[in-house]
Design an enzyme around this catalytic site. Structure first.
Site, PDB file in Angstrom:
ATOM      1  N   SER A 143       0.870  -1.180   0.000  1.00 39.90           N
ATOM      2  CA  SER A 143       0.000   0.000   0.000  1.00 39.90           C
ATOM      3  C   SER A 143       0.903   1.224   0.000  1.00 39.90           C
ATOM      4  O   SER A 143       2.093   1.128   0.338  1.00 39.90           O
ATOM      5  CB  SER A 143      -0.867  -0.007   1.263  1.00 39.90           C
ATOM      6  OG  SER A 143      -1.465   1.251   1.496  1.00 39.90           O
ATOM      7  N   TYR A 156      -1.881  -1.021  10.320  1.00 38.04           N
ATOM      8  CA  TYR A 156      -1.988  -1.262   8.879  1.00 38.04           C
ATOM      9  C   TYR A 156      -0.708  -0.828   8.174  1.00 38.04           C
ATOM     10  O   TYR A 156      -0.152  -1.567   7.346  1.00 38.04           O
ATOM     11  CB  TYR A 156      -3.192  -0.495   8.333  1.00 38.04           C
ATOM     12  CG  TYR A 156      -3.455  -0.717   6.869  1.00 38.04           C
ATOM     13  CD1 TYR A 156      -4.201  -1.809   6.434  1.00 38.04           C
ATOM     14  CD2 TYR A 156      -2.975   0.178   5.911  1.00 38.04           C
ATOM     15  CE1 TYR A 156      -4.462  -2.015   5.094  1.00 38.04           C
ATOM     16  CE2 TYR A 156      -3.225  -0.022   4.566  1.00 38.04           C
ATOM     17  CZ  TYR A 156      -3.969  -1.110   4.166  1.00 38.04           C
ATOM     18  OH  TYR A 156      -4.210  -1.314   2.821  1.00 38.04           O
TER      19      TYR A 156
END
Length: 250
Positions: A143, A156
């Site tokens: 990401s 995350y």
């Protein structure tokens, strides 16, 4: 259209979002796709979409945090298609938004287990098989949160930074073994995950909108997956590729 012709593929987290788009794009490019997701209904829906478009797909569903499933997924792909050539390790979950001091241990453990350990387990099983054949290509979904800090979502970000490091390390280890490994770093992409984020925190939509002032379509991310897995990218390995509307350019 034949960039992945007759290649046997695995896509995890393929029941929706980027994973579904990736599985469909790979099938359109000629791959035979093993669709994997923890949600069997969603996985079978993806399989049907591929088959309705004239592609070849089967499903093998389970939990990527379990080593037994990672091995079974590879075995099922070989049984179905006779080989394993390419893989997109995409399964992932989001964490509850909270600063580090307020975050829950259970949330941290879950995000690390799925987003990082799950990638490691699947990639380990895939590499073992690809090493026997002396060829293969793997894309792991990280990401932009694996390239920069994400305030309010440190677990995350930590997991996705881990995916980048894991991919780079494995790429170096297997650079002479015929196996290419890259990390894909999508920016904000239309998905159930982003829908839930903006529903919970509507003000974030404008605060974190990239310079292109729109979210990516999953198909735009999938196109990069197909490129990285194809022979066109034969000299690309060990890279963290941002597809993010210039989010990390500022």
């Amino acid at each position: 259209m034949d960039a992945l012709a007759n290649k046997a593929a695995i896509v995890t987290g393929a029941g929706s979002g980027i994973g579904r788009a990736s599985a469909c794009a790979m099938a359109r490019s000629g791959a035979h796709v093993m669709v994997s997701d923890i949600d069997e209904w969603s996985a079978m829906e993806t399989v049907q979409i591929i088959r309705d478009a004239g592609g070849i797909a089967q499903a093998c569903c389970g939990d990527v945090t379990q080593a037994e499933f990672a091995e079974r997924l590879v075995a099922a792909t070989i049984a179905a298609f006779g080989a394993l050539d390419i893989a997109h390790n995409n399964a992932g979950v989001e964490a509850a938004m909270a600063p580090v001091g307020d975050a829950l241990e259970a949330d941290f453990d879950r995000v690390i287990a799925v987003n990082l350990k799950g990638v490691w387990l699947c990639m380990r099983a895939q590499i073992r098989q690809m090493s026997v054949r002396g060829k293969g290509a793997i894309v792991n979904t990280a990401s932009v949160g694996g390239l920069v800090g994400v305030p309010g979502n440190a677990a995350y970000s930590a997991a996705k930074h881990g995916v980048v490091g894991l991919s780079k390390s494995a790429a170096v280890e297997y650079a002479t073994a015929g196996i290419r490994i890259n990390a894909l770093c999508p920016g904000l992409t239309r998905s159930g995950m982003t829908d839930r984020l903006f529903a919970a925190r509507p003000e974030l939509k404008q605060q974190i909108m990239p310079p292109m002032q729109r979210l990516a379509d999953p198909a735009e991310i999938a196109a990069t997956v197909v490129f990285l897995l194809s022979d066109v990218a034969s000299y690309m390995t060990g890279q963290a590729i941002a597809v993010d509307g210039a989010a990390t350019a500022i």
